[in-house]
Design a protein around this motif. Structure first.
Motif, PDB file in Angstrom:
ATOM      1  N   CYS A   1      18.122  -1.178  -4.855  1.00 24.49           N
ATOM      2  CA  CYS A   1      17.784  -0.370  -5.793  1.00 24.49           C
ATOM      3  C   CYS A   1      18.546   1.891  -5.272  1.00 24.49           C
ATOM      4  O   CYS A   1      18.512   1.825  -4.393  1.00 24.49           O
ATOM      5  N   SER A   2      18.485   2.574  -6.281  1.00 16.71           N
ATOM      6  CA  SER A   2      18.811   4.169  -6.620  1.00 16.71           C
ATOM      7  C   SER A   2      17.716   4.425  -6.229  1.00 16.71           C
ATOM      8  O   SER A   2      16.484   4.192  -5.954  1.00 16.71           O
ATOM      9  N   ASN A   3      17.430   6.551  -5.765  1.00 21.36           N
ATOM     10  CA  ASN A   3      16.029   6.663  -5.563  1.00 21.36           C
ATOM     11  C   ASN A   3      15.035   6.534  -6.867  1.00 21.36           C
ATOM     12  O   ASN A   3      15.494   6.687  -8.023  1.00 21.36           O
TER      13      ASN A   3
ATOM     14  N   SER B   1      15.952  -3.935  -0.778  1.00 17.47           N
ATOM     15  CA  SER B   1      16.809  -3.080  -0.324  1.00 17.47           C
ATOM     16  C   SER B   1      17.848  -1.565  -0.822  1.00 17.47           C
ATOM     17  O   SER B   1      16.300  -1.846  -1.852  1.00 17.47           O
ATOM     18  N   THR B   2      18.486  -0.767  -0.922  1.00 17.21           N
ATOM     19  CA  THR B   2      18.137   0.259  -1.070  1.00 17.21           C
ATOM     20  C   THR B   2      19.618  -0.336  -1.485  1.00 17.21           C
ATOM     21  O   THR B   2      21.059   0.518  -0.794  1.00 17.21           O
ATOM     22  N   ASP B   3      20.385   1.366  -2.393  1.00 13.93           N
ATOM     23  CA  ASP B   3      21.856   1.766  -2.468  1.00 13.93           C
ATOM     24  C   ASP B   3      22.116   2.315  -1.226  1.00 13.93           C
ATOM     25  O   ASP B   3      23.362   2.393  -1.220  1.00 13.93           O
TER      26      ASP B   3
ATOM     27  N   TYR C   1       2.087   7.757  -6.235  1.00 17.39           N
ATOM     28  CA  TYR C   1       1.852   6.657  -5.178  1.00 17.39           C
ATOM     29  C   TYR C   1       3.171   7.321  -4.579  1.00 17.39           C
ATOM     30  O   TYR C   1       3.508   6.519  -3.746  1.00 17.39           O
ATOM     31  N   HIS C   2       3.900   8.156  -4.974  1.00 15.40           N
ATOM     32  CA  HIS C   2       5.921   8.683  -3.620  1.00 15.40           C
ATOM     33  C   HIS C   2       4.432   9.413  -2.612  1.00 15.40           C
ATOM     34  O   HIS C   2       4.331  10.766  -2.776  1.00 15.40           O
ATOM     35  N   PHE C   3       5.130   9.010  -2.156  1.00 12.66           N
ATOM     36  CA  PHE C   3       4.454  10.023  -1.010  1.00 12.66           C
ATOM     37  C   PHE C   3       4.738  11.014  -1.019  1.00 12.66           C
ATOM     38  O   PHE C   3       6.116  11.431  -0.690  1.00 12.66           O
TER      39      PHE C   3
ATOM     40  N   ASP D   1      10.189   1.425 -13.634  1.00 10.67           N
ATOM     41  CA  ASP D   1      11.643  -0.104 -13.927  1.00 10.67           C
ATOM     42  C   ASP D   1      11.722  -0.104 -12.980  1.00 10.67           C
ATOM     43  O   ASP D   1      12.305  -1.391 -13.085  1.00 10.67           O
ATOM     44  N   HIS D   2      11.476   0.003 -11.376  1.00 10.64           N
ATOM     45  CA  HIS D   2      12.117  -0.884 -10.603  1.00 10.64           C
ATOM     46  C   HIS D   2      12.045  -2.354 -10.257  1.00 10.64           C
ATOM     47  O   HIS D   2      12.238  -3.211  -9.960  1.00 10.64           O
ATOM     48  N   CYS D   3      10.185  -1.830 -10.284  1.00  7.18           N
ATOM     49  CA  CYS D   3       9.291  -2.918 -10.655  1.00  7.18           C
ATOM     50  C   CYS D   3       9.786  -3.596 -11.346  1.00  7.18           C
ATOM     51  O   CYS D   3       9.706  -4.855 -11.111  1.00  7.18           O
TER      52      CYS D   3
ATOM     53  N   ALA E   1       0.966  -1.399  -0.074  1.00  7.85           N
ATOM     54  CA  ALA E   1       0.426   0.117  -0.078  1.00  7.85           C
ATOM     55  C   ALA E   1       1.022   1.234  -0.039  1.00  7.85           C
ATOM     56  O   ALA E   1       0.362   2.407   0.367  1.00  7.85           O
ATOM     57  N   GLY E   2       2.063   1.088  -0.123  1.00  7.46           N
ATOM     58  CA  GLY E   2       3.307   1.770  -0.356  1.00  7.46           C
ATOM     59  C   GLY E   2       3.655   2.850  -1.336  1.00  7.46           C
ATOM     60  O   GLY E   2       2.638   1.869  -2.752  1.00  7.46           O
ATOM     61  N   PHE E   3       4.517   3.205  -1.572  1.00  7.20           N
ATOM     62  CA  PHE E   3       4.895   3.793  -2.877  1.00  7.20           C
ATOM     63  C   PHE E   3       5.318   2.283  -4.280  1.00  7.20           C
ATOM     64  O   PHE E   3       4.616   2.574  -4.763  1.00  7.20           O
TER      65      PHE E   3
ATOM     66  N   LEU F   1       0.207  -7.951   2.364  1.00  4.88           N
ATOM     67  CA  LEU F   1       0.005  -7.245   3.562  1.00  4.88           C
ATOM     68  C   LEU F   1       0.717  -6.420   3.922  1.00  4.88           C
ATOM     69  O   LEU F   1       1.743  -5.709   4.184  1.00  4.88           O
ATOM     70  N   ASP F   2       0.199  -5.235   4.667  1.00  6.78           N
ATOM     71  CA  ASP F   2       0.670  -4.165   5.302  1.00  6.78           C
ATOM     72  C   ASP F   2       0.203  -3.732   5.901  1.00  6.78           C
ATOM     73  O   ASP F   2      -1.285  -3.818   6.512  1.00  6.78           O
ATOM     74  N   LYS F   3       0.683  -2.657   6.962  1.00 10.27           N
ATOM     75  CA  LYS F   3       0.699  -2.586   8.442  1.00 10.27           C
ATOM     76  C   LYS F   3      -0.288  -0.848   8.065  1.00 10.27           C
ATOM     77  O   LYS F   3      -1.221  -0.446   9.277  1.00 10.27           O
TER      78      LYS F   3
ATOM     79  N   ASN G   1       9.153  -8.408   0.200  1.00 12.15           N
ATOM     80  CA  ASN G   1       9.439  -7.852   1.263  1.00 12.15           C
ATOM     81  C   ASN G   1       9.448  -6.052   0.620  1.00 12.15           C
ATOM     82  O   ASN G   1      10.476  -5.804   1.260  1.00 12.15           O
ATOM     83  N   PHE G   2       8.444  -5.238   0.178  1.00  9.71           N
ATOM     84  CA  PHE G   2       8.319  -3.569   0.549  1.00  9.71           C
ATOM     85  C   PHE G   2       8.250  -2.949   1.624  1.00  9.71           C
ATOM     86  O   PHE G   2       9.098  -1.725   1.819  1.00  9.71           O
ATOM     87  N   ALA G   3       7.462  -4.126   2.974  1.00 11.51           N
ATOM     88  CA  ALA G   3       7.384  -3.316   4.066  1.00 11.51           C
ATOM     89  C   ALA G   3       8.662  -2.229   4.849  1.00 11.51           C
ATOM     90  O   ALA G   3       9.880  -3.633   5.059  1.00 11.51           O
TER      91      ALA G   3
HETATM   92  P1  NAD Z   1       7.268   3.702   1.649  1.00 12.10           P
HETATM   93  O1  NAD Z   1       7.000   4.603   2.379  1.00 12.10           O
HETATM   94  O2  NAD Z   1       6.317   4.736   0.418  1.00 12.10           O
HETATM   95  O3  NAD Z   1       5.919   2.442   1.551  1.00 12.10           O
HETATM   96  C1  NAD Z   1       5.833   1.838   3.076  1.00 12.10           C
HETATM   97  C2  NAD Z   1       4.990   0.641   2.859  1.00 12.10           C
HETATM   98  O4  NAD Z   1       5.186  -0.177   3.610  1.00 12.10           O
HETATM   99  C3  NAD Z   1       3.182   1.411   3.374  1.00 12.10           C
HETATM  100  O5  NAD Z   1       2.342   1.228   2.693  1.00 12.10           O
HETATM  101  C4  NAD Z   1       3.173   1.451   5.016  1.00 12.10           C
HETATM  102  O6  NAD Z   1       2.302   1.099   5.312  1.00 12.10           O
HETATM  103  C5  NAD Z   1       4.030  -0.267   4.806  1.00 12.10           C
HETATM  104  N1  NAD Z   1       5.009  -0.861   6.314  1.00 12.10           N
HETATM  105  C6  NAD Z   1       5.612  -0.273   6.823  1.00 12.10           C
HETATM  106  N2  NAD Z   1       5.766  -0.472   7.832  1.00 12.10           N
HETATM  107  C7  NAD Z   1       4.875  -2.286   7.910  1.00 12.10           C
HETATM  108  C8  NAD Z   1       4.908  -3.122   9.218  1.00 12.10           C
HETATM  109  N3  NAD Z   1       5.732  -2.902   9.834  1.00 12.10           N
HETATM  110  N4  NAD Z   1       3.983  -4.102   8.271  1.00 12.10           N
HETATM  111  C9  NAD Z   1       3.333  -4.650   7.266  1.00 12.10           C
HETATM  112  N5  NAD Z   1       3.644  -3.606   6.386  1.00 12.10           N
HETATM  113  C10 NAD Z   1       4.389  -2.255   7.064  1.00 12.10           C
HETATM  114  O7  NAD Z   1       7.751   2.862   0.913  1.00 12.10           O
HETATM  115  P2  NAD Z   1       8.838   2.489  -1.183  1.00 12.10           P
HETATM  116  O8  NAD Z   1       9.425   4.206  -0.617  1.00 12.10           O
HETATM  117  O9  NAD Z   1       7.706   2.289  -1.638  1.00 12.10           O
HETATM  118  O10 NAD Z   1       9.644   1.655  -0.360  1.00 12.10           O
HETATM  119  C11 NAD Z   1       9.506   0.672  -0.317  1.00 12.10           C
HETATM  120  C12 NAD Z   1      10.919  -0.437  -0.465  1.00 12.10           C
HETATM  121  O11 NAD Z   1      12.014  -0.021  -1.182  1.00 12.10           O
HETATM  122  C13 NAD Z   1      11.413  -0.316   0.945  1.00 12.10           C
HETATM  123  O12 NAD Z   1      12.322  -1.582   1.407  1.00 12.10           O
HETATM  124  C14 NAD Z   1      12.287   0.617   0.855  1.00 12.10           C
HETATM  125  O13 NAD Z   1      14.076   0.436   1.809  1.00 12.10           O
HETATM  126  C15 NAD Z   1      12.511   0.245  -0.647  1.00 12.10           C
HETATM  127  N6  NAD Z   1      13.694   1.491  -1.047  1.00 12.10           N
HETATM  128  C16 NAD Z   1      12.919   2.329  -1.773  1.00 12.10           C
HETATM  129  C17 NAD Z   1      13.395   3.147  -2.801  1.00 12.10           C
HETATM  130  C18 NAD Z   1      12.850   4.681  -2.703  1.00 12.10           C
HETATM  131  O14 NAD Z   1      12.997   5.618  -3.729  1.00 12.10           O
HETATM  132  N7  NAD Z   1      11.525   4.898  -2.048  1.00 12.10           N
HETATM  133  C19 NAD Z   1      14.358   2.960  -3.088  1.00 12.10           C
HETATM  134  C20 NAD Z   1      14.570   1.828  -2.997  1.00 12.10           C
HETATM  135  C21 NAD Z   1      14.301   1.166  -2.137  1.00 12.10           C
END
Ligand code: NAD
Ligand code: DAU
Length: 343
Positions: free
Chosen positions: A185-187, A129-131, A192-194, A229-231, A14-16, A37-39, A85-87
């Motif tokens: 991945c990089s930024n 994970s992340t860069d 849907y980016h928060f 592209d990340h997806c 449910a995140g970005f 699965l999302d909190k 696992n994106f959470a």
């Molecule tokens: P986000 O903050 O937009 O979304 C995170 C989601 O995880 C939310 O829907 C939130 O409700 C859920 N969540 C948080 N804690 C939880 C828990 N305890 N149990 C279940 N759900 C939970 O994050 P994003 O930007 O979409 O990033 C997703 C993943 O990608 C992360 O692991 C992040 O480290 C990684 N990442 C992000 C980027 C970036 O540029 N945004 C780049 C590389 C890697």
């Protein structure tokens, strides 16, 4: 015998990035069962998933990845083949204010998911994970890039928690033989980016004629990749990536923060006088730059969206979906913003 349909649990969907991945997977694999699965923390939005809620191959479960009982119950019910696992708690500034929840979700949550994978059996556990786990690079060495062999060297509580999770994932592979992969991945940027993150924050503020808060001198460099592209890269890794391996994801698109903000001003017809330099982030990483050679060569992945196209698509999305981000910034987020930005 009837073949079981491929079942994938996507945490943080449910995140970005997770929501973009849910959309990508349901569209590309209409015969897969996709469970999110999302909190639903402050960063998770159920409204984002509204377009797929009625899809019979999709199920949403509100749960915390740290909640062993809830996670095990879901594994028993769904018998997943793959977990992606994106959470995570994902915002560096919030981790600097309050690290605790980052350690809990990003490390303990990852362990809980992997324990479930061990108990119930799995074909693949993929850790997003992340860069940032590589730390940063100096601005005066444009010849340096992060490869998968670059040592882990973190700066913030956020990146440290992500690095700890990566080490745990690799340990579960070596010790228990868990079939894992990791992507760094990089930024990302896109729909849907928060709005707490650089690009959407600047778009929303510019549209509201509010100051555009640039940390320090705005010279920090990030390596931007369009979220789709990340997806696509993660899709390739979970299907064709080698078990036990780490894959860097990035498209060689390094940009200074200040240049991004100026592009947004120009695209929206706003004056650069809105730009306001504010105190720097503590421990602020200077430059991120991914070397994506491994995923290029081994999996044939390439970024498809050029930044000049992706940023315009993104800005247009925020113009067309004002309700989505206006609802967010008018709620609890306002308290965070007022605390963070004294402008
Ligand atoms: P986000 O903050 O937009 O979304 C995170 C989601 O995880 C939310 O829907 C939130 O409700 C859920 N969540 C948080 N804690 C939880 C828990 N305890 N149990 C279940 N759900 C939970 O994050 P994003 O930007 O979409 O990033 C997703 C993943 O990608 C992360 O692991 C992040 O480290 C990684 N990442 C992000 C980027 C970036 O540029 N945004 C780049 C590389 C890697
Ligand atoms: O590199 C991948 C990482 O990218 C992910 O792991 C993180 O989850 C994700 O949040 C992102 O981290 P960053 O810290 O790079 O992103 P953020 O959008 O917070 O900031 C980008 C740059 O912009 C950074 O140098 C800080 C700066 N910035 C950010 C904000 C929010 C500003 O100058 N002003 C701001 O108001």
């Amino acid at each position: 015998m009837i073949n079981k349909i491929m079942t994938i649990i996507i945490t943080g969907g449910a995140g970005f990035i997770g929501s973009n991945f849910v959309f990508h997977m349901l569209k590309k694999y209409p015969d897969y069962r996709i469970i999110c699965l999302d909190k639903l923390t402050y960063a998770g939005n159920l409204s984002t998933l509204a377009p797929v809620m009625e899809n019979s191959n999709f199920r949403f479960v509100k749960a915390d990845i740290c909640d062993r009982e809830a996670v095990y119950k879901l594994f028993e019910e769904e018998n997943p083949d793959i977990v992606v696992n994106f959470a995570a708690e994902s915002h560096v500034d919030r981790s600097i204010e309050d690290p605790g929840i980052f350690l809990q979700t990003n490390i303990m949550g990852t362990a809980t998911l992997m324990n479930a994978c061990r108990k119930y059996g799995i074909v693949r556990y993929h850790q997003v994970s992340t860069d940032e786990v590589y730390g940063d690079l100096p601005l005066d060495r444009p010849d340096l890039f992060f490869t998968e062999e670059t040592p882990i060297h973190t700066s913030s509580p956020y990146s440290s928690s992500k690095a700890a999770a990566d080490l745990l994932v690799l340990a579960y592979h070596r010790t228990y033989g868990l079939p894992v992969t990791i992507s760094r991945c990089s930024n990302n940027y896109g729909p849907y980016h928060f709005p707490e993150k650089l690009i959407p924050l600047m778009i929303a503020n510019a549209l509201n004629d509010k100051p555009l808060p640039v940390y320090g001198e705005g010279l920090n460099v990030r390596d931007w990749l369009y979220v789709e592209d990340h997806c696509k890269a993660i899709d390739l890794i979970i299907h064709n990536g080698k078990i036990g391996e780490v894959y860097n994801i990035g498209g060689h698109n390094e940009m200074k923060n200040i240049d991004i903000v100026k592009i947004i001003c120009k695209a929206l017809g706003k004056l650069e006088s809105l730009i306001t330099y504010v105190s720097d982030r503590k421990g602020h990483d200077m430059r991120y730059a991914i070397d994506p050679t491994k995923i290029y060569n081994e999996l044939g992945w390439r970024p498809e969206t050029m930044f000049k196209d992706g940023i315009h698509k993104t800005i247009q999305w925020y113009l067309d979906n004002k309700e989505w981000w206006e609802t967010i910034i008018s709620g609890e987020y306002q308290n965070y913003y007022d605390k963070m930005y004294d402008i």
